[in-house]
Design a protein around this motif. Structure first.
Motif, PDB file in Angstrom:
ATOM      1  N   GLY A 170      30.429  18.227  24.443  1.00  0.00           N
ATOM      2  CA  GLY A 170      30.505  16.774  24.351  1.00  0.00           C
ATOM      3  C   GLY A 170      30.000  16.239  23.024  1.00  0.00           C
ATOM      4  N   SER A 171      28.868  16.760  22.565  1.00  0.00           N
ATOM      5  CA  SER A 171      28.315  16.326  21.279  1.00  0.00           C
ATOM      6  C   SER A 171      29.246  16.703  20.138  1.00  0.00           C
ATOM      7  CB  SER A 171      26.938  16.956  21.035  1.00  0.00           C
ATOM      8  OG  SER A 171      26.018  16.463  21.974  1.00  0.00           O
ATOM      9  N   TYR A 172      29.808  17.916  20.207  1.00  0.00           N
ATOM     10  CA  TYR A 172      30.719  18.356  19.154  1.00  0.00           C
ATOM     11  C   TYR A 172      31.958  17.460  19.118  1.00  0.00           C
ATOM     12  CZ  TYR A 172      32.960  21.442  15.831  1.00  0.00           C
ATOM     13  OH  TYR A 172      33.536  21.936  14.695  1.00  0.00           O
ATOM     14  N   LEU A 173      32.471  17.133  20.292  1.00  0.00           N
ATOM     15  CA  LEU A 173      33.642  16.257  20.376  1.00  0.00           C
ATOM     16  C   LEU A 173      33.326  14.897  19.747  1.00  0.00           C
ATOM     17  CD1 LEU A 173      36.562  16.059  21.694  1.00  0.00           C
ATOM     18  CD2 LEU A 173      35.412  14.801  23.501  1.00  0.00           C
ATOM     19  N   ASN A 174      32.181  14.340  20.104  1.00  0.00           N
ATOM     20  CA  ASN A 174      31.797  13.033  19.560  1.00  0.00           C
ATOM     21  C   ASN A 174      31.627  13.069  18.046  1.00  0.00           C
ATOM     22  OD1 ASN A 174      31.788  11.371  21.834  1.00  0.00           O
ATOM     23  ND2 ASN A 174      29.798  12.130  22.480  1.00  0.00           N
TER      24      ASN A 174
END
Length: 72
Positions: free
Chosen positions: A56-60
């Motif tokens: 999720g953090s990488y996507l954001n």
């Protein structure tokens, strides 16, 4: 349009991710059932997403506001 092979990921928000190499499109399926397609993504960037400690953090950080996307 059928989705490519989807890989389950460990995330509090994302269920699975997939990659269509022909169209350089990453598919992200969220736990709430929605799926988004991110366009123009290189394959190595998909692998980085798939194997990130926090998907999720990488996507954001690396996808949102970088690649055009749409809900599918």
């Amino acid at each position: 349009m059928p989705l490519p092979e989807m890989y389950p990921v460990s995330s509090s928000n994302i269920a699975s991710v997939g990659y269509d190499a022909d169209n350089q499109t990453v598919y992200v399926q969220f736990l709430n059932g929605s799926t988004y397609a991110y366009k123009g993504v290189a394959e190595h960037e998909f692998e980085n997403l798939r194997t990130a400690p926090s998907v999720g953090s990488y996507l954001n950080r690396n996808f949102k506001n970088v690649y055009p996307y749409e809900r599918v």
